[in-house]
Design a protein around this motif. Sequence first.
Motif, PDB file in Angstrom:
ATOM      1  N   GLY B 636      -0.487  -4.734  -2.911  1.00  0.00           N
ATOM      2  CA  GLY B 636      -0.342  -3.291  -3.094  1.00  0.00           C
ATOM      3  C   GLY B 636       0.938  -2.865  -3.786  1.00  0.00           C
ATOM      4  O   GLY B 636       1.253  -1.688  -3.825  1.00  0.00           O
ATOM      5  N   VAL B 639       0.246  -0.444  -6.411  1.00  0.00           N
ATOM      6  CA  VAL B 639      -0.184   0.857  -5.903  1.00  0.00           C
ATOM      7  C   VAL B 639       1.014   1.791  -5.765  1.00  0.00           C
ATOM      8  O   VAL B 639       0.977   2.950  -6.175  1.00  0.00           O
ATOM      9  N   LYS B 645      -0.667   7.504  -9.510  1.00  0.00           N
ATOM     10  CA  LYS B 645      -1.445   7.098  -8.340  1.00  0.00           C
ATOM     11  C   LYS B 645      -2.885   6.761  -8.729  1.00  0.00           C
ATOM     12  O   LYS B 645      -3.835   7.161  -8.074  1.00  0.00           O
ATOM     13  N   ASP B 648      -5.383   2.218  -6.181  1.00  0.00           N
ATOM     14  CA  ASP B 648      -5.429   2.354  -4.732  1.00  0.00           C
ATOM     15  C   ASP B 648      -5.823   1.005  -4.164  1.00  0.00           C
ATOM     16  O   ASP B 648      -6.366   0.159  -4.865  1.00  0.00           O
ATOM     17  N   ILE B 649      -5.548   0.804  -2.879  1.00  0.00           N
ATOM     18  CA  ILE B 649      -5.855  -0.498  -2.305  1.00  0.00           C
ATOM     19  C   ILE B 649      -6.779  -0.313  -1.110  1.00  0.00           C
ATOM     20  O   ILE B 649      -6.479   0.463  -0.198  1.00  0.00           O
ATOM     21  N   TYR B 652      -5.915   0.122   2.831  1.00  0.00           N
ATOM     22  CA  TYR B 652      -4.633   0.814   2.994  1.00  0.00           C
ATOM     23  C   TYR B 652      -4.544   1.889   1.917  1.00  0.00           C
ATOM     24  O   TYR B 652      -3.557   1.975   1.185  1.00  0.00           O
ATOM     25  N   THR B 653      -5.580   2.692   1.777  1.00  0.00           N
ATOM     26  CA  THR B 653      -5.608   3.670   0.687  1.00  0.00           C
ATOM     27  C   THR B 653      -4.591   4.778   0.927  1.00  0.00           C
ATOM     28  O   THR B 653      -4.113   4.983   2.034  1.00  0.00           O
ATOM     29  N   HIS B 654      -4.301   5.503  -0.149  1.00  0.00           N
ATOM     30  CA  HIS B 654      -3.400   6.656  -0.044  1.00  0.00           C
ATOM     31  C   HIS B 654      -3.891   7.592   1.059  1.00  0.00           C
ATOM     32  O   HIS B 654      -3.117   8.047   1.893  1.00  0.00           O
ATOM     33  N   GLN B 655      -5.195   7.862   1.036  1.00  0.00           N
ATOM     34  CA  GLN B 655      -5.743   8.800   2.019  1.00  0.00           C
ATOM     35  C   GLN B 655      -5.583   8.278   3.439  1.00  0.00           C
ATOM     36  O   GLN B 655      -5.223   9.027   4.342  1.00  0.00           O
ATOM     37  N   ILE B 657      -3.403   6.016   4.744  1.00  0.00           N
ATOM     38  CA  ILE B 657      -2.025   5.953   5.234  1.00  0.00           C
ATOM     39  C   ILE B 657      -1.467   7.363   5.398  1.00  0.00           C
ATOM     40  O   ILE B 657      -0.792   7.679   6.379  1.00  0.00           O
ATOM     41  N   PHE B 658      -1.770   8.204   4.437  1.00  0.00           N
ATOM     42  CA  PHE B 658      -1.307   9.593   4.493  1.00  0.00           C
ATOM     43  C   PHE B 658      -1.784  10.244   5.791  1.00  0.00           C
ATOM     44  O   PHE B 658      -1.006  10.849   6.528  1.00  0.00           O
TER      45      PHE B 658
END
Lengths: 150, 674, 264
Positions: B636, B639, B645, B648-649, B652-655, B657-658
């Motif tokens: 990542g 990423v 952005k 994405d991985i 452990y996507t942005h969404q 983790i966010f």
Amino acid sequence: MKQFEPKIIAFVCNWCTYAGADLAGTSRLKYAPNVRIVRFPCTGRIDYQLILKAFENGADGIIVSGCHPNDCHYTSGNFYARRRWIVFKSLIDFMGFDNRRMYFSWISAAEGAKFASFINEVTDSIRKLGPYTDYSNLRKIGVGSIGEEL
Amino acid sequence: MSRIGVFVCHCGENIGATVDCKKVAELSAGLHGVVHSVDYKYMCSDPGQTMIKDAIKEKKLDGIVVAACSPRMHEPTFRKAAQESGLNAFLCEMANLREHCSWVHLKDDSTTEKAFELIHMLVEKVKKNKPLFPIKVPVTKTALVLGGGIAGIQSALDIANSGHQVILVEKDPSIGGHMAQLSETFPTLDCSQCILTPRMVEVAQHPNIKLITYAELEAVEGFVGNFKVKIRQKAKSVDEKICNGCGDCTTKCPIKKIPDEFNAGMGYRAAIYVPFPQAVPNKPVIDRAHCTWYLKGGKCGLCEKVCPTGAINYQQEDEILTFEVGAIVAATGFDIKGTDFFPEYGYGKYKNVINGLQFERLASASGPTLGEMKRPSDGKTPETIVFIACAGSRDSAKGIDYCSKICCMYTAKHAMLYKHKVHSGKAYVFYMDIRAGGKNYEEFVRRAIEEDDVSYVRGRVSKIYERNGKLIVKGVDTLLNSMPMEIEADMVVLATAVVANHDSEQIAQKMHISYDAYHFFAEAHPKLKPVETNTAGIMLAGACQAPKDIPESVSQGSGAASKVSCLFSQDVLTREPLIAEVNRSAPPLYSTCVGCFLCQSVCPYMAIETEEIRMRDGSLIKEVARINPGLCQGCGTCVALCRSKSIDIHGYTHQQIFSEVVALFNRREEYETV
Amino acid sequence: MTVLARVSELLDSQQINLFIGYTQKGSICPLFLKESDQVDKLIFNEDCLQNLVPYLNKHEVQSFGKIGIFCTFSALRSLLQLKSEKRFSNLSIIPFLVISDDEFVEFGSYEEIESYIEKNFKKGDDNVQEMIDKINLMSTEEKWEFWTNELTGCIKCYACRSACPMCYCDKCSVEINNPQWVPTASHSQGNLEWHVMRAMHLAGRCVNCNECFRACPMDIPLNLLTSKINADMEVAFGQIPGTKLKLDYAMSCYKFDDKDNFIR
């Protein structure tokens, strides 16, 4: 009066610090319950904007931790992360962020004891600093304060 | 609208005693999107798993959070359970209530609160999870065994006998390892070489084993089933194919006074040498650090003159060999501390203070004294000998807290061997505890004490110094009121600590496996996965993991081999799909990636390629990054580097983790109102 | 030959289809020439500071294919940096560095730009460095006060983004709303996050053209943020953006001994 208990969030990599925290567990070492761990595959994945998000939402302290240099499961993720931290730190220091609330560390899978003592140390010093409001208060300043979304 | 299930495990008392699991489950039920929340004594048990499976079906759950132990422990268990009831495995997340909460905090409201928050974070994460499907990769059915000691030999033979190809790499000129150096073995006192050498020959002759000696690991790339390894074949300066092993070169070589590694420095060898007579392969190598030809610019050349086949090649260079292998067995062995590690015992400057390995060579029929008990300083037979167990081991002042495990047994063996050779001699053993757990081990130690009249003294030796040609050993006998003791000894043998090889850290780093604080390689789980490492496809065998005796090393060698055979029994492996991906979107963007390719150089696996997006008529619209799913390992790093952005991985996507981060802080009021 | 004559020649012979320069209409502003008839409107003097290179990132401009452009020294650096980031692959660009009416440098290749920059390298604006030094001397609280005051004025018009040669993404990550990384309301927090993000994106890429500051309608000294971190990075890593044709991005490489004294 009840003592202030800081909220601390730790962004850690899966292979070293997360495993180190697991080792602290299996060794039954005791540390302050203030920390919440978020697991990442590698420190290289940790986005500096998440640090801002955590402060924005009321974190009092932040820990970013991963494998020691040369130990990265992915060979070099931690080296890129380190550069990113150096630059990010230079920026936020310049902007006057309270840098006493941000901790970076290398904790390996074998360092359960280091993990436990590090958490205690961070919790103690942030407890002394009190709640971090500088950042969340920014929401109240500015032309757009009518636009408070939440 | 999500339909999330939360399953809180008590883990018997492990979580339940510290965390109020019932309350946590009740609180979780109040979380947005949670439609089912229960607690249970043992979620990983059969009834526990059934409970999860039933709930998934009955409540039509589209995501579950199992709040139990570390995901590093049971994530596969629960993901499998989810899969079996029709929920995609990657819609299951685990909250680590045991290792990260109940085991490390006291029974308190704040601990229960933390447990709930950990669950809340993962509930928010799992809402953003997407079904993922394992990636299929082919398997190269060749194994690399690193290290040709007894563990590596056993492993190589077992893998080869199950019909797979093996590449066995040994750093020394011969295989055999430390076992080849031993005189007799406990608890049977059979000759070490007699039982080992047939195995060594079997390795050399096995059609499925490719043996590469005098070679070291250079680099490992790739992943389980598909490793690419580079091996540095050090220049032997002798052409193996031509050499007939006559040995003329080694006898004629004028440089003969080089301390012999095989004899633990107790004897000498020439600059061109075969480590020991039974070496496999039985072909010499030139030690360039001592050979005159290299030190004095082409002078001497005697070995070349005497070689009947013309096998000497001074110009030979190191060679990098590349192999594709599907699995790796690390059997790189151990080292033991030298006597110079002990200031109190003379920093190694007393010739008659030796370590256990040196004693093995003294006692060995193939050793420098041909098995006669002669002390190093003057060749006299020692009349009084002192053995000191735990020299360095179990001593935090020396930085070695662990037990070296083999010393109790070999010290008893040494004392016995000495008594068998010097009947009139007096043998003392200073020990802390006698640890003789193992089949026939305790009986063996009793024999040393009772039949061979070895004096066991419980206590430590504080100091050794020389006086009138004798070694004065000062210690105490703690079983006799801590009575100070002074023994005039002719020779002292230190059972020095077993330690990791000096380069084990670098080797681990090359293989990307973990190692412990003492640089021994780390197993994936101390009890349930003692043979695997955390890196899939890399197994451990022998004392590179921790101090081990021969039967244990052999067992683990076989264990590693069986793990490799299991892996090779499949033609296709499935791999976790937790890899990075560059997004695609509707025209006119096609992807938010602008093709700056700054990500390309951060990828440790060179998995980032250029993809051209073209119109139907073939004209180029834009070039964007593409991540090769076969190469990506999912770190990542790209990423976090991507400005737009666009990468994405999965997992452990942005969404994900966010949501996880934001959940932690937005819940305060919620918690209070519940 | 004067620079204007040379531009006319190029346009007439269709060696370029577009020329981007400066003109005076009250204030100095950019001029886009498709033909040589208005070449006399082009001016060049010490007030012509705007970095024109950002226009080269625009699809409309790129459609001309062959373009001539006036460049300041930092604009030249931005050209080189952009080329190293795989921009302009189907664009032929002839940059001019004008010293006086009949003294100018015309660059025939990126290699020429690279060697010119190497030979004539000059540090950024002294005034900028002076300001940075001043802020460096402040206490943490004073710095916070300074920046929150400054950034409170931000109206999120994104002029800084449009003016920056290095901001060429098709979709800026400030516009991502799932998840909503940067708060949309223009309170100070959203402003601050936007500017932290912008500065981080320019780390290792900013060529100190100060265009962001000139473009800002609220006069926020944004250039200080990027200049500061890039100065620090130059010291720490020894890399200077916009000086190498081959990609030399400090954030996508590392040294084993990068300083890590703040890491515990």
